[in-house]
Design a protein around this motif. Structure first.
Motif, mmCIF file in Angstrom:
data_model
loop_
_atom_site.group_PDB
_atom_site.id
_atom_site.type_symbol
_atom_site.label_atom_id
_atom_site.label_comp_id
_atom_site.label_asym_id
_atom_site.label_seq_id
_atom_site.Cartn_x
_atom_site.Cartn_y
_atom_site.Cartn_z
ATOM 1 N N THR A 1 -106.264 5.387 -3.572
ATOM 2 C CA THR A 1 -106.515 5.894 -2.213
ATOM 3 C C THR A 1 -105.308 5.698 -1.300
ATOM 4 O OG1 THR A 1 -107.567 3.770 -1.698
ATOM 5 C CG2 THR A 1 -109.020 5.590 -2.308
ATOM 6 N N TYR B 1 -104.571 -3.974 -9.302
ATOM 7 C CA TYR B 1 -105.323 -2.788 -8.887
ATOM 8 C C TYR B 1 -105.574 -2.790 -7.377
ATOM 9 C CZ TYR B 1 -109.062 0.574 -8.236
ATOM 10 O OH TYR B 1 -109.814 1.614 -7.776
ATOM 11 N N LYS B 2 -105.885 -3.962 -6.834
ATOM 12 C CA LYS B 2 -106.160 -4.036 -5.397
ATOM 13 C C LYS B 2 -104.905 -3.777 -4.566
ATOM 14 C CE LYS B 2 -110.251 -6.981 -5.637
ATOM 15 N NZ LYS B 2 -110.893 -8.271 -5.256
ATOM 16 N N LYS C 1 -104.154 0.669 -5.129
ATOM 17 C CA LYS C 1 -105.316 1.561 -5.201
ATOM 18 C C LYS C 1 -104.881 3.025 -5.057
ATOM 19 C CE LYS C 1 -108.901 -1.586 -3.546
ATOM 20 N NZ LYS C 1 -109.900 -1.864 -2.504
#
Length: 530
Positions: free
Chosen positions: A373, A367-368, A371
């Motif tokens: 974004t 996930y990191k 992301k």
């Protein structure tokens, strides 16, 4: 290196728990002995970590080489024959380092590198979701779209509902909750929560859960859903797990072909991972790439000599190291020692760790890296950045790492060629009164044969009875192909009553008789012909 040990030690624990199942899974996917993956992980941590100039990169066996290894073992007639290719591949990497081939990594666009990180993040998430629910049809460490089990990434996700192991899912969910709580809340509450990492707590709870639910039909976890480290009975059986290369096949041409393939693919993966980890590094350190090739080559020689798989720098381990706060190479080195000590002293304890807990750790890592974004940011940078980025992501998800990067790079090159086509010159219409046209064409700093089409189009569209000013004052390089185009245009200009003024470093020339003769007579400080 010991100045940052307070951060490196907790990070090394996280990397250890990430690396352990990946080492075993990649060995399984490669058709090699399980212990060979652990050897590669240990050498990648201790030897390569010590020699590398990277502060946060972590090396070990790579999923991208699994298909090559699987095929090579069969074609060479056994694992010991294959080890010769690993040793030779390491020697070839040393040669790459001496020849300073590490510069290759800098020629990959930033959008492709970011797409690589994001694509790997998505692959981690997609591949770990089945393990999180207890569906372990594919080994840990697999990253290709089509799986060895005959399924593909998405079909395995659709089959989860029929194969849920409730014990695995429950402890995986508890582990994921602990990781999120630790990362978002507890790590900011006190130093104790920074020293003791969430992954360690999740793993300990996983072991306790496995022990306490034994015999419970609905919650017990079978051994097939746990870590599976080889357990030697004594020192001699432990040493018997090491394999040694059969150098009798060194004259076989196929061994050399496979060795070169391993060296090339491993070097490329390493250089790309170096570029990616340097972008993730909060301190923005720059890794010396030629030194990295020398370190990787040394690691592969040693790994091959004692029965290990080929080694590369691996983005999954490296990103886990960065996200856990690792700041120096000590975290990579210590994780290697953790692997070594654990397989010698506590293999039975390691075999009580549920794969679903380790999947939870990797889900957070994935996930990191991916992301949502980041997609928004890349889109806001414009299509020239977004298109190579998204093509790389999709290529990695639907094919594999190297094919995805290759597709992204190909699209990036097309974008560069397109912009080069568009930006070779600037055409300005200054005056168009009474049918008399005055135009200025200013050439870019470098004009190559890529720009032929755009310049030809503009010159052909210049109307008769035009005064054209060609400005090459700022041009440092003018390809011979472009000069020939201008030479041909001179003939058309006379027929169409187009008067030409040439502005160059040598001065102003009205209606030149020949562009070729003019540029051949230029001083060295002026334009250069290809």
């Amino acid at each position: 290196m010991f100045k940052t040990i307070k951060k490196d030690l907790p990070a090394s624990i996280v990397v250890f728990f990430v690396a352990l199942p990946l080492c075993l899974g990649i060995a399984l996917a490669s058709g090699a002995p399980l212990f060979s993956g652990l050897i590669a992980g240990i050498i990648g941590g201790i030897v390569v970590g010590g020699l590398s100039g990277s502060n946060i990169g972590v090396s070990g066996p790579a999923a991208g080489l699994a298909a090559i290894v699987l095929t090579a073992i069969g074609s060479l007639g056994g694992y010991q024959n294959f080890l010769v290719a690993v040793v030779l591949g390491g020697a070839i990497q040393l040669l790459f380092g001496v020849l300073k081939a590490g510069v290759i990594g800098y020629y990959f666009p930033s959008s492709v590198i970011k797409g690589m990180l994001t694509g790997i993040g998505i692959i981690i998430i997609l591949k770990q979701i089945p393990h999180f629910f207890g569906y372990d049809a594919e080994a840990e460490g697999a990253d290709s779209f089509v799986e060895a089990s005959g399924e593909n990434t998405f079909s395995s996700l659709l089959n989860i509902s029929d194969n849920i192991i409730w014990g695995s899912f429950i402890i995986g969910a508890i582990g994921l909750a602990i990781l999120i709580l630790w990362d978002r809340v507890l790590s900011k509450k006190g130093k104790i929560f920074q020293l003791i990492q969430g992954p360690l707590v999740a793993v300990v709870l996983g072991i306790i859960f496995y022990i306490t639910t034994k015999g419970n039909e609905s919650l017990s976890i079978a051994k097939s859903h746990l870590v599976s480290v080889p357990v030697p009975e004594d020192a001699s059986s432990f040493l018997a797990q090491f394999s040694f290369p059969n150098f009798g096949v060194i004259t076989n041409p196929e061994v050399w072909v496979i060795a070169f393939t391993i060296a090339l693919v491993a070097s490329l993966e390493t250089l790309l991972c170096v570029e990616a980890t340097d972008k993730l590094d909060p301190h923005k350190n720059v890794t010396p790439t030629n030194r990295e090739l020398l370190a990787q080559g040394t690691g592969n020689i040693i790994s091959g000599l004692i029965g290990g798989l080929p080694i590369t720098q691996v983005i999954v381990r490296s990103s886990a190291n960065i996200q856990s706060g690792g700041e120096s190479k000590m975290s990579a080195i210590i994780h290697g020692f953790f692997l070594l000590i654990s397989v010698i002293l506590i293999p039975t304890l390691l075999n009580m760790i549920p794969l679903s807990v380790l999947a939870a750790i990797l889900l957070v890592v994935g996930y990191k890296l991916a992301k949502p974004t980041l997609f928004k940011k890349m889109y806001s940078l414009g299509w020239k950045q977004f298109v190579p980025f998204i093509v790389t992501v999709l290529g990695i998800v639907f094919f594999d790492l190297l094919k995805g990067i290759g597709l992204g790079l190909a699209v990036g090159i097309v974008v560069i060629l397109l912009k080069s086509y568009q930006n070779s010159h600037f055409l300005h219409i200054e005056d168009s009164t009474n049918g008399n046209h005055k135009m200025k064409m200013t050439f870019a700093e470098e004009v190559t044969f890529f720009n032929k089409g755009a310049i030809l189009k503009e010159l052909d569209n210049i109307p008769p009875d035009t005064f054209l000013e060609l400005n090459v004052l700022g041009t440092r390089y003018l390809d011979n192909d472009i000069i020939e185009i201008l030479e041909d245009f001179l003939l058309k200009a006379k027929e169409r009553n187009i008067n030409i003024k040439l502005l160059s470093k040598r001065g102003i020339v009205e209606n030149p008789e020949s562009f070729i003769e003019f540029f051949k007579k230029r001083p060295k400080s002026d334009l250069s012909l290809s």
